[in-house]
Scaffold this active site. Structure first.
Site, PDB file in Angstrom:
ATOM      1  N   ASP A 144     -34.199  -5.584  29.356  1.00 43.85           N
ATOM      2  CA  ASP A 144     -34.839  -5.839  28.058  1.00 43.85           C
ATOM      3  C   ASP A 144     -36.294  -5.384  28.070  1.00 43.85           C
ATOM      4  O   ASP A 144     -36.754  -4.668  27.183  1.00 43.85           O
ATOM      5  CB  ASP A 144     -34.795  -7.342  27.717  1.00 43.85           C
ATOM      6  N   SER A 189     -46.978 -18.610  15.097  1.00 43.44           N
ATOM      7  CA  SER A 189     -45.923 -17.657  14.723  1.00 43.44           C
ATOM      8  C   SER A 189     -45.469 -17.925  13.300  1.00 43.44           C
ATOM      9  O   SER A 189     -45.058 -19.047  12.980  1.00 43.44           O
ATOM     10  CB  SER A 189     -44.724 -17.784  15.660  1.00 43.44           C
ATOM     11  N   TYR A 233     -24.943 -17.235  32.247  1.00 44.39           N
ATOM     12  CA  TYR A 233     -25.602 -16.012  32.712  1.00 44.39           C
ATOM     13  C   TYR A 233     -25.902 -16.135  34.205  1.00 44.39           C
ATOM     14  O   TYR A 233     -25.563 -15.262  35.001  1.00 44.39           O
ATOM     15  CB  TYR A 233     -26.890 -15.790  31.912  1.00 44.39           C
ATOM     16  N   ASP A 243     -27.639  -4.666  35.010  1.00 42.94           N
ATOM     17  CA  ASP A 243     -29.039  -4.399  35.403  1.00 42.94           C
ATOM     18  C   ASP A 243     -29.442  -5.270  36.593  1.00 42.94           C
ATOM     19  O   ASP A 243     -30.399  -4.955  37.284  1.00 42.94           O
ATOM     20  CB  ASP A 243     -30.017  -4.580  34.222  1.00 42.94           C
ATOM     21  N   GLY A 249     -29.268 -11.293  20.824  1.00 41.22           N
ATOM     22  CA  GLY A 249     -29.000 -10.196  21.754  1.00 41.22           C
ATOM     23  C   GLY A 249     -29.833  -8.955  21.473  1.00 41.22           C
ATOM     24  O   GLY A 249     -29.545  -7.885  21.982  1.00 41.22           O
ATOM     25  N   GLU A 303     -23.620  -3.087  30.371  1.00 39.19           N
ATOM     26  CA  GLU A 303     -23.936  -4.497  30.129  1.00 39.19           C
ATOM     27  C   GLU A 303     -23.716  -5.331  31.384  1.00 39.19           C
ATOM     28  O   GLU A 303     -22.714  -5.150  32.091  1.00 39.19           O
ATOM     29  CB  GLU A 303     -23.033  -5.006  28.997  1.00 39.19           C
ATOM     30  N   HIS A 304     -24.643  -6.222  31.636  1.00 39.99           N
ATOM     31  CA  HIS A 304     -24.582  -7.131  32.786  1.00 39.99           C
ATOM     32  C   HIS A 304     -24.540  -6.372  34.110  1.00 39.99           C
ATOM     33  O   HIS A 304     -23.938  -6.831  35.074  1.00 39.99           O
ATOM     34  CB  HIS A 304     -23.368  -8.082  32.693  1.00 39.99           C
TER      35      HIS A 304
HETATM   36  C1  GLA Z   1     -29.705 -10.196  28.847  1.00 42.19           C
HETATM   37  C2  GLA Z   1     -30.633 -10.047  30.047  1.00 42.19           C
HETATM   38  C3  GLA Z   1     -30.637  -8.606  30.547  1.00 42.19           C
HETATM   39  C4  GLA Z   1     -29.209  -8.100  30.778  1.00 42.19           C
HETATM   40  C5  GLA Z   1     -28.329  -8.392  29.560  1.00 42.19           C
HETATM   41  C6  GLA Z   1     -26.880  -8.054  29.802  1.00 42.19           C
HETATM   42  O1  GLA Z   1     -30.194  -9.469  27.757  1.00 42.19           O
HETATM   43  O2  GLA Z   1     -31.932 -10.442  29.706  1.00 42.19           O
HETATM   44  O3  GLA Z   1     -31.411  -8.520  31.727  1.00 42.19           O
HETATM   45  O4  GLA Z   1     -28.672  -8.633  31.955  1.00 42.19           O
HETATM   46  O5  GLA Z   1     -28.405  -9.743  29.177  1.00 42.19           O
HETATM   47  O6  GLA Z   1     -26.708  -6.694  29.993  1.00 42.19           O
END
Ligand code: GLA
Length: 388
Positions: free
Chosen positions: A175, A68, A225, A37, A127, A34-35
């Site tokens: 993602d 939508s 973020y 990428d 998420g 996590e965090h």
């Molecule tokens: C969000 C971002 C991703 C990644 C995650 C944390 O989903 O869009 O690129 O950084 O947070 O892992």
């Protein structure tokens, strides 16, 4: 069933369904990594069987008409095919519009407009990447309608750029790539430096992967973020004065421990430590999954949560409460927050036979402590985008 719903909606809004085509793109859940990428690290997500659907038809005009079913209050949103501009009142529609515009910027010719009805089965702001799902879906349907041919990596890069530049969120590639490269019953081991990936079977045996939505909407998500990204960039700049590496996750534990003195900041040291050790946990998780060692994989989850809580500071009371309750619940092999954090979802790897007791007990205790009702989904790893 979903196809029928889309068909009914399309008929109601646009008069007929002749020539309409139907597409799907999944959401994703991140299992580990996590965090990192955006720090050149490895991540281990899987695409889900829940996601976003679209019914689409070229309309012979120079207009785009988007609807939508998840946001009926915004009605049909109309936009010129060119130039496409970001307008905040278009809300959710900016995601697909950004993708269409990014195709145009890259020289793909879209000669006429489209009518599109979307319908998603992912909870938003939780998420599970509902925004990346609609982005990749839109990119994929453009390929289908206008004959463009893009690989999973190309789809992911293009849609990530739409999110970075059109929407203004500095997300990494996790993602979009996990959605574009999804494969049934598999976790995806992504190398975010090389932009390559391999699969590991997500064979959990007597266990299941439960996604627990804290239902705490991610507040301050984007600014925090972007702040974390900047802190990591600064930590890397300082470390680069003594060691020639391109990304934080390229430091081994030993190198990090040797050089961390140059960070000269307790906060930056914690951020960088998370990146280095989380990367290692991701490699170990992938190996454990490849060997079918689910217990070993599960045991890595609480350590990841702890690091995201203490060192990276992206959890918050709700996710911490859920993780703490889960990690001491009999039958849970491990639990951690997933996604960007600050609210949203947690994952718990749990023995199937314990799921109903878990939901009852953890749901009640969480409500008592935090005042939110949790939602539970059993995750199934699904394939990438497709025409249905
Ligand atoms: C969000 C971002 C991703 C990644 C995650 C944390 O989903 O869009 O690129 O950084 O947070 O892992």
């Amino acid at each position: 069933m979903m196809k029928k719903r889309l068909e009914d909606e399309f008929l109601k809004l646009f008069g007929s369904v002749e020539g309409v085509r139907y597409f799907f793109a999944p959401g994703r859940v991140n299992l580990m990594g996590e965090h990192i990428d955006y720090n050149g690290g490895y991540t281990l997500p899987c695409a889900l069987t829940i996601g976003t659907y679209a019914a689409v038809r070229k309309n012979g005009t120079k207009k785009l008409r988007l609807y939508s079913s998840n946001y009926p209050e915004t009605g049909v949103i109309e936009a010129e095919l060119s130039p496409i501009k970001f307008e905040s009142e278009r809300k959710w529609a900016n995601y697909p519009l950004g993708v269409i515009r990014t195709f145009q910027e890259d020289g793909y010719v879209i000669p006429e407009g489209m009518d599109i009805v979307y319908n998603g089965t992912l909870p938003s702001s939780s998420g599970l990447s509902s925004s990346a799902s609609i982005e990749v879906l839109t990119a994929y349907l453009l390929c289908g309608l206008f004959g463009f041919s893009l690989s999973a990596v190309e789809l992911a890069k293009l849609t990530q750029r739409a999110e970075n530049e059109f929407i203004g969120v500095q997300c990494g590639i996790l993602d979009q790539l996990s959605i574009a490269a999804g494969r049934e019953n598999c976790a995806i081991f992504l190398d975010t430096s090389a932009l390559t990936y391999e699969y590991a079977p997500l064979d959990l045996g007597e266990n299941t992967l439960l996604i627990v939505n804290s239902n705490k909407i991610r507040a301050l998500n984007e600014s925090k973020y972007n702040e974390r990204r900047q802190e990591c960039e600064e930590a890397l700049r300082r470390l680069q004065t003594v060691c020639d590496k391109k990304a934080l996750c390229h430091f081994s534990e030993e190198e990090f421990e040797t050089y961390k003195g140059v960070l000269k900041s307790e906060v930056l040291e914690r951020r960088a430590r998370h990146a280095v050790y989380e990367n290692l946990r991701t490699v170990r998780s992938f190996e454990a999954l490849k060997q079918g060692d689910i217990v070993r994989f599960g045991a890595l989850l609480p350590a990841s949560h702890q690091s995201l809580k203490e060192d990276y500071e992206v959890t918050g009371k709700e996710l911490d409460t859920l993780a703490e309750l889960s990690n001491s619940f009999p039958g849970v092999l491990g639990a951690r927050m997933t996604g960007a954090g600050f609210g949203g979802c947690m994952i718990a790897l749990i023995e199937k036979s314990r799921v109903s007791a878990y939901k009852e007990k953890i749901g009640a205790e969480y409500f008592e402590r935090c005042g939110y009702r949790a939602d539970f989904y059993e995750a199934e790893a699904g394939g990438g985008p497709c025409e249905i």
